[in-house]
Design an enzyme around this catalytic site. Sequence first.
Site, mmCIF file in Angstrom:
data_model
loop_
_atom_site.group_PDB
_atom_site.id
_atom_site.type_symbol
_atom_site.label_atom_id
_atom_site.label_comp_id
_atom_site.label_asym_id
_atom_site.label_seq_id
_atom_site.Cartn_x
_atom_site.Cartn_y
_atom_site.Cartn_z
ATOM 1 N N GLY A 1 0.811 -1.203 0.000
ATOM 2 C CA GLY A 1 0.000 0.000 0.000
ATOM 3 C C GLY A 1 0.845 1.253 0.000
ATOM 4 O O GLY A 1 2.046 1.218 0.259
ATOM 5 N N GLY B 1 0.591 5.589 1.142
ATOM 6 C CA GLY B 1 -0.143 6.594 1.889
ATOM 7 C C GLY B 1 0.548 7.934 1.795
ATOM 8 O O GLY B 1 1.437 8.135 0.963
ATOM 9 N N GLY B 2 0.164 8.834 2.682
ATOM 10 C CA GLY B 2 0.689 10.188 2.658
ATOM 11 C C GLY B 2 2.171 10.279 2.958
ATOM 12 O O GLY B 2 2.865 11.163 2.449
ATOM 13 N N MET B 3 2.689 9.389 3.792
ATOM 14 C CA MET B 3 4.099 9.454 4.165
ATOM 15 C C MET B 3 4.983 8.534 3.337
ATOM 16 O O MET B 3 6.167 8.783 3.209
ATOM 17 C CB MET B 3 4.281 9.079 5.641
ATOM 18 N N VAL C 1 4.293 0.868 1.950
ATOM 19 C CA VAL C 1 4.471 -0.302 2.807
ATOM 20 C C VAL C 1 4.622 -1.508 1.895
ATOM 21 O O VAL C 1 3.808 -1.724 0.990
ATOM 22 C CB VAL C 1 3.284 -0.493 3.776
ATOM 23 N N LYS D 1 8.070 -0.150 5.989
ATOM 24 C CA LYS D 1 7.495 1.156 5.672
ATOM 25 C C LYS D 1 8.642 2.074 5.264
ATOM 26 O O LYS D 1 9.606 2.237 6.018
ATOM 27 C CB LYS D 1 6.750 1.729 6.877
ATOM 28 N N ASP E 1 -5.745 8.526 13.555
ATOM 29 C CA ASP E 1 -6.122 8.114 12.207
ATOM 30 C C ASP E 1 -6.847 6.769 12.260
ATOM 31 O O ASP E 1 -6.594 5.884 11.444
ATOM 32 C CB ASP E 1 -4.885 8.041 11.321
#
Length: 176
Positions: free
Chosen positions: A14, A16-18, A21, A38, A130
């Site tokens: 996946g 995400g914003g940062m 993964v 990550k 979150d």
Amino acid sequence: GDRFGAWCLAELLGEGGMGQVWRAERADGLYQGEAAIKLLRDDLAGPGLAARFARERALLGRLAHPGIARLLDAGEQDGRAFLVLEHVSGRSLSDHVREQGLNLAARVRLLVEVARAVEHAHAQLIVHRDLKPTNVMVDETGQTKLLDFGIAGLLDDSGQQADRQVTLGWGRRLSP
């Protein structure tokens, strides 16, 4: 196939914003293992995001609960920070509930498990910030695991946010 420490990236799980993964496999021959890696996003690298990533690492290091994916290792390689986390094989909470056709009582049992993990984080003065079904996985045994403390906040002993400057600039951009 990229290697981070003793781990070799195998499959993108996946983004995400940062960062991203990845599912990773142990590659140094000492034992067979699987983990989630990550990685910080290259295009957003900078002191603000690096500080947030360091905060996530420090917060995860404080958490030891069966309902929270564990931090196994962390490091930096070729200027790229990474976290090695427990790999949770399973489905997101909402996918699990939908695919299993769970009744209300079974759904409440899952939410109580999640609440116990959140309670543990709160006892460590950590606020996840979150919580959503995609940040909760349900493994093959039906155990819930809380994931992604990327925008978590740290409270001081009086209950006020202790890391306001680290989280202020990024919090709203990283998650709806």
